[in-house]
Design an enzyme around this catalytic site. Structure first.
Site, short mmCIF file in Angstrom:
data_model
loop_
_atom_site.label_atom_id
_atom_site.label_comp_id
_atom_site.label_asym_id
_atom_site.label_seq_id
_atom_site.Cartn_x
_atom_site.Cartn_y
_atom_site.Cartn_z
N ASP A 125 0.85 -1.19 0.00
CA ASP A 125 0.00 0.00 0.00
C ASP A 125 0.88 1.24 0.00
O ASP A 125 1.85 1.33 0.77
CB ASP A 125 -0.91 0.00 1.23
CG ASP A 125 -2.01 1.04 1.11
OD1 ASP A 125 -2.52 1.25 0.00
OD2 ASP A 125 -2.38 1.64 2.13
N HIS A 132 -3.88 14.19 0.53
CA HIS A 132 -4.09 13.33 1.71
C HIS A 132 -2.92 13.46 2.68
O HIS A 132 -3.13 13.62 3.89
CB HIS A 132 -4.24 11.89 1.25
CG HIS A 132 -4.30 10.90 2.37
ND1 HIS A 132 -5.34 10.86 3.28
CD2 HIS A 132 -3.42 9.93 2.75
CE1 HIS A 132 -5.12 9.88 4.15
NE2 HIS A 132 -3.96 9.32 3.86
N GLU A 199 -10.37 3.94 3.48
CA GLU A 199 -9.42 4.63 2.61
C GLU A 199 -9.80 4.30 1.18
O GLU A 199 -9.68 3.14 0.75
CB GLU A 199 -7.98 4.22 2.90
CG GLU A 199 -7.46 4.78 4.22
CD GLU A 199 -5.98 4.57 4.42
OE1 GLU A 199 -5.42 5.22 5.32
OE2 GLU A 199 -5.37 3.76 3.67
N GLU A 201 -9.19 3.96 -2.44
CA GLU A 201 -7.95 3.79 -3.20
C GLU A 201 -8.23 3.12 -4.54
O GLU A 201 -9.33 2.64 -4.81
CB GLU A 201 -6.94 2.93 -2.42
CG GLU A 201 -6.59 3.47 -1.05
CD GLU A 201 -5.40 2.74 -0.43
OE1 GLU A 201 -4.61 2.14 -1.19
OE2 GLU A 201 -5.27 2.78 0.80
N ASP A 233 -9.00 0.23 1.73
CA ASP A 233 -8.06 -0.28 2.73
C ASP A 233 -8.55 0.19 4.11
O ASP A 233 -8.18 1.25 4.58
CB ASP A 233 -6.65 0.23 2.45
CG ASP A 233 -5.60 -0.59 3.15
OD1 ASP A 233 -5.82 -1.81 3.33
OD2 ASP A 233 -4.54 -0.05 3.50
N ARG A 237 -7.98 3.54 13.14
CA ARG A 237 -7.09 4.67 13.42
C ARG A 237 -6.55 4.66 14.84
O ARG A 237 -5.42 5.09 15.09
CB ARG A 237 -7.84 5.99 13.16
CG ARG A 237 -8.32 6.17 11.74
CD ARG A 237 -7.18 6.24 10.74
NE ARG A 237 -7.68 6.52 9.40
CZ ARG A 237 -6.94 6.50 8.31
NH1 ARG A 237 -5.66 6.19 8.40
NH2 ARG A 237 -7.46 6.75 7.12
N GLN A 240 -3.88 1.98 15.03
CA GLN A 240 -2.74 2.43 14.23
C GLN A 240 -1.93 3.50 14.95
O GLN A 240 -0.69 3.46 14.94
CB GLN A 240 -3.26 2.96 12.89
CG GLN A 240 -2.17 3.40 11.93
CD GLN A 240 -2.76 3.93 10.62
OE1 GLN A 240 -3.97 3.93 10.42
NE2 GLN A 240 -1.89 4.38 9.73
N LYS A 253 -4.15 -1.99 10.12
CA LYS A 253 -4.41 -2.00 8.68
C LYS A 253 -4.57 -3.40 8.10
O LYS A 253 -5.05 -3.55 6.98
CB LYS A 253 -3.23 -1.33 7.95
CG LYS A 253 -2.99 0.11 8.34
CD LYS A 253 -4.01 1.04 7.74
CE LYS A 253 -3.78 1.20 6.26
NZ LYS A 253 -4.76 2.14 5.66
N THR A 257 -8.80 -5.71 3.57
CA THR A 257 -8.69 -4.81 2.42
C THR A 257 -9.68 -5.32 1.38
O THR A 257 -9.59 -6.47 0.94
CB THR A 257 -7.27 -4.82 1.83
OG1 THR A 257 -6.34 -4.39 2.83
CG2 THR A 257 -7.16 -3.90 0.63
N GLU A 360 -10.01 12.52 7.36
CA GLU A 360 -9.96 13.84 6.77
C GLU A 360 -11.33 14.51 6.70
O GLU A 360 -11.46 15.70 6.99
CB GLU A 360 -9.38 13.75 5.35
CG GLU A 360 -7.97 13.22 5.27
CD GLU A 360 -7.64 12.85 3.83
OE1 GLU A 360 -7.20 13.74 3.09
OE2 GLU A 360 -7.85 11.68 3.46
#
Length: 412
Positions: A125, A132, A199, A201, A233, A237, A240, A253, A257, A360
């Site tokens: 990844d 971002h 996420e 992607e 993904d 948080r 992490q 993470k 996925t 975000e």
């Protein structure tokens, strides 16, 4: 993209403007209704063509290559086979004289079961969106003079994930548990993540392998990468934040996925290729794409939560291209394997409504989203996230990417 309702009985009657018309033809793996047998399929409109059965009925030399329960052998066959099969498929679904022969091998899309389309070898990844990366830097390092880390403009930052937890769209995502510790907590606690995120992607699928010790240069990207798909993904948080120093993401993470059931071949996206954003720093020769063909893709992504659109990230804004990511991933001599998957990293545009993660969109929980199903900072059990996308196609058409959907299930 607007919904299309093709007549169930006629797979060739694809409405004008359908994003899965004969200009697209993505590949997947499906089981017909009432069967556990998996086979390679190609999507046309709202039907799926049994590619191996059609090839054999028409006497194609690629029938045996497609007669597998996974795309992996086809991916390994290389670019000549990819191009030949695509040309043949296009003829089969557009030339009227083939219709009677292949019509029996179509299945209505709602009647089939879709599977993970290839055997995932390694998963990497990246972190390729400047928007971002700047947002994350401002959130977690608000006093820093530059939100970007010193290396960000010099190389595509990435990390290795877990190939065993790559799942096909529609698979439930169980809320992960692990250690978490807020800055003011005296000690870590163990339990389900309370800051579960997405996420948005794009994933790139490697077909042709490479030899260990031999880097893959920018010009060889299309020889090795078969196609792309949408990718979510999922990210815990809170797990992490506690675990990632100094070695980076791990349990926060690696739990899931999600990828689309459909892989769009690169050849379907030639009209969507665009020049990436201007480079602000000189690049080392192996990453310098100034004289290469345009390496970006104009993909228009939509993120929806419980059916409500919350963001539209534009992939055209990505600073690092898929070709640069592949070159960097192999420049140390690391080899490619058929089925390697690498993610672009979160796709975020410059506007608040173009951000590709809840981190975000809610500015780390400070500004909750106001959804019809209630306010959200991070995901709750039962929430369903869907990524959709399209790209400009030839002659004003749209190329649809297969959607990625995942519903959050309660963890232990």
């Amino acid at each position: 993209m607007p919904p299309f309702d093709a007549p169930e009985g006629d797979p060739f009657d694809v409405p004008e403007g359908h994003p899965f018309g004969p200009h697209n033809l993505p590949y997947g793996v499906f089981s017909p209704a009432g069967s556990d047998t998996r086979t390679v399929g190609v999507r046309l409109g709202d039907h799926v063509l049994d590619a191996a059965a059609a090839a054999q009925a028409l006497g194609s030399p690629y029938g045996a290559l497609l007669a597998h329960p996974t795309l992996t052998p086809f991916l390994a066959a290389g670019r000549t086979a990819w191009s030949d099969v695509r040309r043949a498929l296009t003829a089969w679904v557009t030339v009227p004289s083939h219709r009677e022969t292949i019509a029996p091998f179509f299945h209505p899309l709602p009647s089939v079961t879709l599977h993970l389309p290839f055997e995932v070898a390694d998963y990497v990844d990246f972190y390729a969106s400047e928007n971002h990366a700047r947002n994350v830097g401002k959130i977690f390092r608000p006093d820093s003079e530059d939100p970007l880390t010193p290396n960000w403009k010099h190389l595509p930052i990435g990390y290795h994930g877990r190939s065993g937890t790559v799942v096909v769209s529609g698979t439930e995502v169980v809320r992960p548990s692990g250690q978490r510790k807020a800055p003011t907590d005296p000690a870590p606690v163990f339990g389900p993540s309370i800051r579960l995120d997405i996420e948005a992607e794009v994933g790139f699928v490697v077909g042709k392998p490479s030899a260990m010790g031999t880097p893959v240069d920018l010009s060889s990207y299309r020889d090795h990468v078969f196609g792309l798909c949408l990718l979510n993904d999922w990210s815990a948080r809170d797990l992490q934040a506690w675990e990632y120093v100094p070695l980076g993401p791990f349990l926060g993470k690696s739990f899931a996925t999600s990828v689309s059931a459909w892989i769009t071949p690169l050849d379907a996206l030639d009209a969507a290729r665009v020049t990436p954003p201007p480079r602000t720093h000189d690049l080392l020769p192996y990453l310098d794409d100034a004289t290469e063909d345009p390496g970006g893709y104009d993909l228009r992504i939509t993120i929806s939560i419980n059916g409500h659109p919350v963001s539209e990230p534009p992939f055209s804004t990505m600073y690092w291209t898929a070709a640069q990511q592949l070159a960097h991933m192999t420049v140390n001599g690391a080899s490619l394997r058929t089925g390697d998957l690498y993610g672009s990293g979160t796709v975020s545009g410059p506007a608040p409504a173009q951000r590709g993660s809840l981190l975000e969109l809610t500015w780390n929980g400070r500004d909750p989203l106001d959804l019809p199903t209630g306010k959200r900072t991070f995901l709750e059990d039962g929430d369903e996230v869907t990524l959709t996308a399209w790209a400009p196609g030839p002659d004003g058409t749209k190329v649809g990417l297969g959607e990625v959907t995942g519903r959050i299930a309660a963890g232990d």
